[in-house]
Write an enzyme that holds these catalytic residues in place. Structure first.
Site, PDB file in Angstrom:
ATOM      1  N   ASP A  17       0.679  -1.181  -0.041  1.00 18.72           N
ATOM      2  CA  ASP A  17      -0.347   0.164   0.096  1.00 18.72           C
ATOM      3  C   ASP A  17       1.239   1.673   0.306  1.00 18.72           C
ATOM      4  O   ASP A  17       1.901   1.299   0.431  1.00 18.72           O
ATOM      5  CB  ASP A  17      -0.656  -0.196   1.003  1.00 18.72           C
TER       6      ASP A  17
ATOM      7  N   ASP B  80      -1.485  -0.646   5.885  1.00 19.88           N
ATOM      8  CA  ASP B  80      -1.691  -0.609   7.158  1.00 19.88           C
ATOM      9  C   ASP B  80      -3.210   0.033   7.140  1.00 19.88           C
ATOM     10  O   ASP B  80      -3.570   0.264   8.388  1.00 19.88           O
ATOM     11  CB  ASP B  80      -0.651   0.358   7.749  1.00 19.88           C
TER      12      ASP B  80
ATOM     13  N   ASP C  48      -7.006  -2.068   3.371  1.00 15.83           N
ATOM     14  CA  ASP C  48      -6.203  -3.588   3.011  1.00 15.83           C
ATOM     15  C   ASP C  48      -6.611  -4.780   3.315  1.00 15.83           C
ATOM     16  O   ASP C  48      -5.874  -5.304   3.015  1.00 15.83           O
ATOM     17  CB  ASP C  48      -4.800  -2.521   3.342  1.00 15.83           C
TER      18      ASP C  48
END
Length: 839
Positions: free
Chosen positions: A528, A727, A731
Site C-alpha cells: 500500500d 496498514d 487493506d
C-alpha cells in the site's frame, strides 16, 4: 472502477489507514492501554483519539468512542470484576474478554480463568445469548471444504466446526477452555510420572526405591489413568473419526500409540508374571509405558492450545471490522421526529441524521448538510473527503465536524463494510493452516506403521520363542509406541515458538505461524502507499511566490485563509506556517466554493486559494504557473494556486512524505529477488511519481478494497507467491487473501488482525528481517522433522525385532521410552538455536 473524490478538486488527495479500531501491536511485557469505552487495546503512539479527564490522558480507538467518553466519562472509568467484585480500571485492565456480547474486566488472570471455566457461576440467571442468524453455516478450520448447516464435529479430523463468518459477539472458545483445562491436568499428573519412571536413569532412584517396584507401578497406573481415559478422550474421538472416514492422520497414530501403551501397561501391571525375564528391567521391573502415554498427551495438548489461541485471533479481524459500524442509527420519521434505533432496523429509503463524531450507519447519499468524512477504511488515503448534498456516503466511515441528513440506500449485507467483512472471512477460510510435513506423510506413514506392527505380531507368534503370544504382543506394541509422533508433534511448534520470540525482539510480530513458512517462498510483494511507503500525514512541501510578494507573506496569507476552513488539507498549510514561526491571523468574509477552493479577507487583503477553476472564476489566468504546478504534481504533490488582491501570487504544495527507510527497503527486497507492486486508492499521477522515486516495479492506482484483493488473486494466478503489506481497513481483505499478510504496527488494528505478520515500528525494512527469519525457521523445521523421522525410521524395525535373529536382542520398554524422549530432546535443542539468529 474509478475512485471519485467529492472534495475540492485541487485538494483531491488521499487518506491513510488510521482507522477506528482497537489495539495496536505491543511487545510482551508492555503496559496495556485500553479504550475505556469499547475495551479494545490501543497503541498510544499511533496518533489516535485522546481525551484528558481528571488529570489523566485516555486513549481511544475512534472518535466515536471518544465522544461517548467525553459525554459521560463516569460511566467508563471502572468496571466490577464479576468474580471477586473488585473495581477494575477499564483503561488499563490487563485481563478482559467478551462473553455473550458483554464486556467483562478482571483484576487478575486467576479471576479471568475462573470466569472462563464457568461463566454461569458468576453471572447468575441471565437471558440466553441470541442465536446465530438463521441460515448460519459452519466449517472446519482445517478442512474448509466441509460445510454444515449446524455445529458439530468435522467428519475428517473431528475438530469442532466454527461459523463461516464470526459474529461481533463471539464469547470465549469453548474448545480452547476445555483443552486448556485438560492440558493442565495432564501436565500436573505427568510430572510425578516422569520423576518416578525416569529418576533411576538420571541418578535419582530414591523415589522408586522408597515406594518399591510393585507400588511404583501401581502409582503410575493411578496417575496415568485420568490422563488417558478422561483428558485424551477428544484425541481418541478424532482418531476413531480418521479410521471411519478412511483419512489416516496424526490423530490415528496418537490414538493407536497412546491406547496401545496404556492397555499393554495395564495388562503388565495386573499380570506381571506372564512376562519372561527378557522383558524385565532393573529390579525385575515389569514393562510399562504409563509415562510415555501421559507425556505424549500433555505435549499434544500443549500444541493444540497454542494452535487454538492463534486460530481464535483470526475472528478478531471480523469483530474489529464489525465494530466500525455503529450499533444504532438516528432515524428521522415522516413527521420530523427523531429516534435512535438498532442498526438492523434501518431500511433502504429511511432518512437518517449523522452527527459530528459519529460513524455513518449505512451506505447512502447526503440529502442536507456539509461535512468532512474520514474515508480511510475505503480509500486508505490520509485526507478526509468533503461531502455536500448529493454526495455518496459509506457505512462505517467517520463524520468529522458537520451534521448530515442522509438517505439510506444499502443496508445489512449490501453495504460496503459488509462486503469487506465477507471478503476477509472468505480469505481466512480459503487460507486453511498449511499441513506440516508430518501430516502430509501421515497418509502413508500411519498404514505402514500399523502394517509393520501386524507383521511383527504374526512373525513372533509363528516363529518366536515361548510364550510366543507375549513376545508377539510386546513387539507389536513397541512398534506402535516408538512410532508415536511425540517428536513430530514438537518439530514445527518448537521452531515457531522460538522464531516468534526472536522476531519480537527484532520488531517482527508473528500471529499466523504458517505465515513464516509461506513467506520464505514469496516472490511478489504488494505494498500500500499511504502509511506503508509514506508517513500518512500530509505536510507542506513547497511555497512558490511570484508578483512581488515573498514566500513567508504568501504562506501567512494562505494559512490565515485555511485557518477558517474545514478543508482536509488546511491543517497541513496552517502547521507549515506555524513551523516557520509565522503568525496566523483570522480571516474575514470566509467563503468555500464547492469543487474550487476558498476565499476571504486577511488583514484587509482579498485572498483566494484553490485550483485553476477558482482562479478562472476570479478572472485570472493560471497558465503562467501551470508548468510549475504540473512539475509539483509529477512529484506526487498537491499544488494549490494563491491569488492576492486580484492578482496571481504563487503556489503552495502539500504532500505525504515518503518514509526515510522506504528506498533502502525496496532495494533490499529486489536483492531478495522479490517483485514490488504498489496498490493504492490514490490517483495514478501521484502513485507513479512515488513509484519512480523508489524504483517500484509496477503501479496499480485508484483501487477500492475489492480491487486490491482481486489484484492479489491475479498475481497468484500468474504463479506468484504473494505477500501484501498495508496498514488500513481498506487493506484488510487483501492482507487476508494474500499468501502472507504484513501489517504496519502504526496502522489500523483491522489490518493487524487480518495479517499473519505485523511490523511493530511500521518500518518497511522489517519485511527484510521477516524474510530472513522465515527462511531460517523453515530450514529449522526441516531439520527437526529429519531428527523426528530418523528416530522413527530407525526405531520401528528394531522394535519389531529385526535384530533378534542376529544379535538375540530385543528393544526393551525402557530403551523404547528413552529413544522416544531423546528424539524430542534433539528437536527442542535444535529449535533453540533460532534464539541466536542474526537478522
Amino acid at each position: 472502477m474509478t475512485q471519485t473524490h467529492h472534495d475540492h478538486s485541487h485538494h483531491a488527495h488521499a487518506k491513510d489507514g488510521s482507522c477506528c479500531s482497537g489495539h495496536g501491536a505491543k511487545l510482551a511485557g508492555a503496559a496495556v492501554v485500553r479504550d475505556p469505552v469499547c475495551g479494545m487495546e490501543v497503541n498510544p503512539v499511533a496518533g489516535k483519539s485522546t481525551f484528558e479527564h481528571g488529570g489523566r490522558l485516555f486513549h481511544f480507538c475512534s472518535e466515536g468512542c471518544r465522544g461517548k467518553f467525553e459525554a459521560h466519562p463516569e460511566l467508563f472509568l471502572t468496571a466490577k470484576d464479576p468474580v471477586c467484585g473488585m473495581d477494575v480500571d477499564r483503561a488499563s485492565a490487563k485481563h478482559f474478554l467478551r462473553h455473550e456480547g458483554e464486556k467483562y474486566y478482571f483484576c487478575s488472570e486467576s479471576c479471568q480463568k475462573k470466569f472462563e471455566a464457568d461463566p454461569k457461576a458468576y453471572l447468575g440467571d441471565r437471558p440466553a445469548p441470541a442465536p446465530l442468524p438463521k441460515g448460519t453455516q459452519y466449517t472446519c478450520p482445517m478442512h474448509p471444504e466441509i460445510i454444515r448447516d449446524k455445529p458439530g464435529s468435522c467428519p475428517i479430523c473431528g475438530m469442532a466446526l466454527e461459523p463461516l463468518v464470526p459474529t461481533g459477539e463471539d464469547g470465549p472458545n469453548p474448545e480452547l477452555i476445555d483443552f486448556t483445562r485438560r492440558f493442565w491436568i495432564s501436565a500436573v499428573l505427568s510430572v510425578p510420572l516422569l520423576v518416578i519412571t525416569m529418576g533411576p536413569m538420571i541418578g535419582l532412584p530414591f523415589l522408586r526405591e522408597w515406594l518399591g517396584e510393585r507400588a511404583a507401578v501401581w502409582v503410575e497406573l493411578v496417575l496415568a489413568t485420568p490422563v488417558v481415559l478422561w483428558a485424551a478422550l477428544p484425541f481418541f474421538e478424532r482418531g476413531w473419526a480418521s479410521v471411519v472416514n478412511r483419512s489416516p492422520n496424526m490423530w490415528t497414530l496418537i490414538s493407536l500409540g497412546v491406547g496401545a501403551a496404556y492397555l499393554f501397561s495395564v495388562f503388565a501391571t495386573l499380570f506381571p508374571n506372564v512376562f519372561p525375564h527378557e522383558f524385565r528391567g532393573h529390579g525385575d521391573a515389569v514393562p510399562v509405558y504409563f509415562e510415555a502415554a501421559a507425556v505424549i498427551i500433555a505435549l499434544v495438548f500443549l500444541g493444540q492450545v497454542l494452535e487454538l489461541r492463534a486460530r481464535e485471533k483470526t475472528g478478531s479481524a471480523i469483530r474489529a471490522l464489525l465494530d466500525l459500524a455503529p450499533k444504532t442509527a438516528r432515524l428521522i420519521g415522516d413527521d420530523g421526529s427523531e429516534n435512535d434505533v438498532p442498526l438492523d432496523q434501518v431500511k433502504a429509503g429511511d432518512k437518517l441524521r449523522v452527527r459530528p463524531g459519529e460513524a455513518v450507519p449505512v451506505d447512502g447519499i447526503v440529502l442536507e448538510g456539509r461535512s468532512s468524512i474520514d474515508e480511510s477504511m475505503i480509500t486508505g488515503e490520509p485526507v478526509p473527503v468533503e461531502k455536500v448534498e448529493g454526495d455518496a456516503l459509506t457505512g462505517g466511515t467517520l463524520n468529522k465536524n458537520g451534521t448530515l441528513i442522509m438517505y439510506a440506500e444499502k443496508v445489512g449485507s449490501e453495504t460496503t463494510l459488509a462486503r469487506i467483512v465477507d471478503l476477509v472471512a472468505k480469505a481466512q477460510r480459503s487460507r486453511a493452516p498449511i499441513q506440516s510435513l508430518a501430516d502430509r506423510v501421515s497418509f502413508y506413514f500411519v498404514p505402514t506403521v500399523v502394517l509393520i506392527a501386524i507383521l511383527a505380531f504374526i512373525a513372533w507368534a509363528v516363529f518366536g520363542p515361548q510364550p510366543s503370544l507375549v513376545f508377539a504382543t510386546v513387539a507389536a506394541v513397541s512398534v506402535l509406541i516408538i512410532a508415536c509422533p511425540c517428536a513430530l508433534g514438537l518439530a514445527t511448534p518448537m521452531s515457531i515458538m522460538t522464531a516468534t520470540g526472536r522476531g519480537a525482539h527484532a520488531g517482527v510480530l508473528v500471529k499466523d505461524a504458517a505465515a513464516l513458512e509461506r513467506f520464505a517462498a514469496v516472490n511478489t510483494l504488494v505494498v500500500d502507499k499511504t502509511g506503508t511507503l509514506t508517513e500518512g500525514k500530509p505536510k507542506l512541501t513547497d511555497v512558490i511566490a511570484t508578483g512581488g510578494i515573498d514566500e513567508n507573506e504568501l504562506l501567512a496569507l494562505a494559512a490565515a485563509l485555511e485557518k477558517g476552513s474545514e478543508h482536509p488539507l488546511a491543517e497541513a498549510i496552517v502547521d507549515g506556517a506555524e513551523e516557520r514561526g509565522l503568525k496566523v491571523v483570522d480571516a474575514g468574509d470566509f467563503e468555500a466554493v464547492t469543487g474550487k477552493g476558498v476565499s476571504g479577507t486577511v488583514a484587509g487583503r482579498k485572498v483566494a486559494l484553490g485550483n485553476p477553476a477558482m482562479m478562472a472564476g476570479l478572472g485570472l489566468d493560471a497558465a503562467a504557473l501551470a508548468d510549475r504546478a504540473g512539475s509539483l504534481q509529477n512529484d506526487g504533490k498537491t499544488a494549490m494556486y494563491v491569488a492576492v488582491d486580484g492578482k496571481l501570487a504563487g503556489l503552495v504544495a502539500v504532500a505525504d512524505p515518503i518514509k526515510a527507510t522506504a528506498a533502502e527497503a525496496i532495494r533490499a527486497l529486489h536483492d531478495e529477488n522479490i517483485t514490488v507492486v504498489m496498490a493504492t486508492g490514490d490517483n495514478e499521477r501521484t502513485a507513479k511519481a512515488i513509484a519512480k522515486r523508489l524504483g517500484i516495479d509496477q503501479v496499480r492506482a485508484n483501487l477500492l478494497p475489492e480491487h486490491k484483493s482481486a489484484l492479489i488473486e491475479e498475481l497468484r494466478g500468474r504463479g506468484g507467491v504473494v505477500a501484501m503489506a498495508g496498514d488500513g481497513v481498506n487493506d484488510a481483505p487483501a492482507l487476508a487473501v494474500a499468501d502472507v499478510g504484513i501489517a504496519m504496527g502504526t496502522g489500523a488494528d483491522v489490518a493487524m488482525e487480518s495479517a499473519g505478520i505485523t511490523l511493530v515500528k511500521g518500518d518497511l525494512t522489517g519485511i527484510v528481517r521477516a524474510r530472513r527469519l522465515a527462511k531460517a525457521t523453515l530450514s529449522n523445521i526441516r531439520q527437526n522433522l529429519f531428527f523426528a523421522f530418523l528416530y522413527n525410521v530407525a526405531g520401528v524395525p528394531v522394535a519389531a525385532g529385526v535384530l533378534y535373529p542376529v544379535f538375540g536382542a530385543l528393544l526393551s520398554p525402557m530403551l523404547a521410552a528413552a529413544a522416544m524422549s531423546l528424539s524430542s530432546v534433539s528437536v527442542i535443542a535444535n529449535s533453540l538455536r533460532l534464539r541466536g539468529l542474526k537478522l
